[in-house]
Design a protein around this motif. Structure first.
Motif: not given
Length: 190
Positions: A34-59
């Motif tokens: 669970l630590e990995k699962a709930f840390s991953s949104p933050y890591v994803l944001s770091q990798r993208l350089g911003h907090e993604p939107t649902a539209e961004e990930i969907a597309g």
């Protein structure tokens, strides 16, 4: 109420402010810690350089999203499957809720409707949907009429069955002990 999982404070803060991060964390909370699962949104944001939107990930180009998920350390132990699942969840959020993940719960008429909306997300079976209903009720104050019933035993006051019940190290230990007892019981039956 705020998240207090045993993860980086920045990851907890993202879960507090971003409904999409919360939904992504729940999406990833299977077959990994669970630590990995709930840390991953933050890591994803770091990798993208911003907090993604649902539209961004969907597309997003699916193969590119898989690469982002698979970059060491991978965002999940099954990065290809979970990148695809995350994208499917975001596509449904865009199609049904105009990209606003919070509308899963803000537009729900009651606990049964909330459960159905969550259970309609790709990869969310009965148990996972009940856990998210409980998490919303216990940690975020999302309590439409009938939410505890919709959450099943996960909604019970004082339970220590899931991420919805973790508020400190002691409650984390109780949740882990509960999950270990389930695994032991399953092994003795199987």
């Amino acid at each position: 109420m705020t998240f207090s999982l045993p993860i980086a404070p920045e990851a907890n803060a993202l879960l507090d402010r971003s409904p999409l991060a919360l939904v992504i964390g729940m999406t990833l909370d299977q077959q990994d810690k669970l630590e990995k699962a709930f840390s991953s949104p933050y890591v994803l944001s770091q990798r993208l350089g911003h907090e993604p939107t649902a539209e961004e990930i969907a597309g997003f180009d699916t193969e590119e999203l898989i690469k982002i998920f698979a970059t060491p350390p991978a965002l999940h132990r099954f990065p290809k499957a979970m990148a695809t699942r995350t994208q499917e969840v975001c596509r449904l959020i865009v199609a049904r809720y105009d990209g606003d993940a919070a509308r899963l719960w803000t537009d729900a008429s009651d606990g049964r409707d909330l459960f159905k909306r969550i259970a309609d997300l790709p990869g969310f079976g009965r148990q996972k949907a009940q856990i998210l209903v409980a998490l919303l009720g216990k940690r975020y104050g999302v309590r439409p009429a009938g939410w505890r019933e919709a959450a099943g035993a996960y909604g019970d006051e004082g339970s220590h069955m899931s991420v919805a019940d973790i508020v400190d190290e002691a409650s984390l230990t109780k949740v882990r002990d509960y999950k270990k007892s389930l695994k032991a019981a399953a092994k003795s039956v199987g």
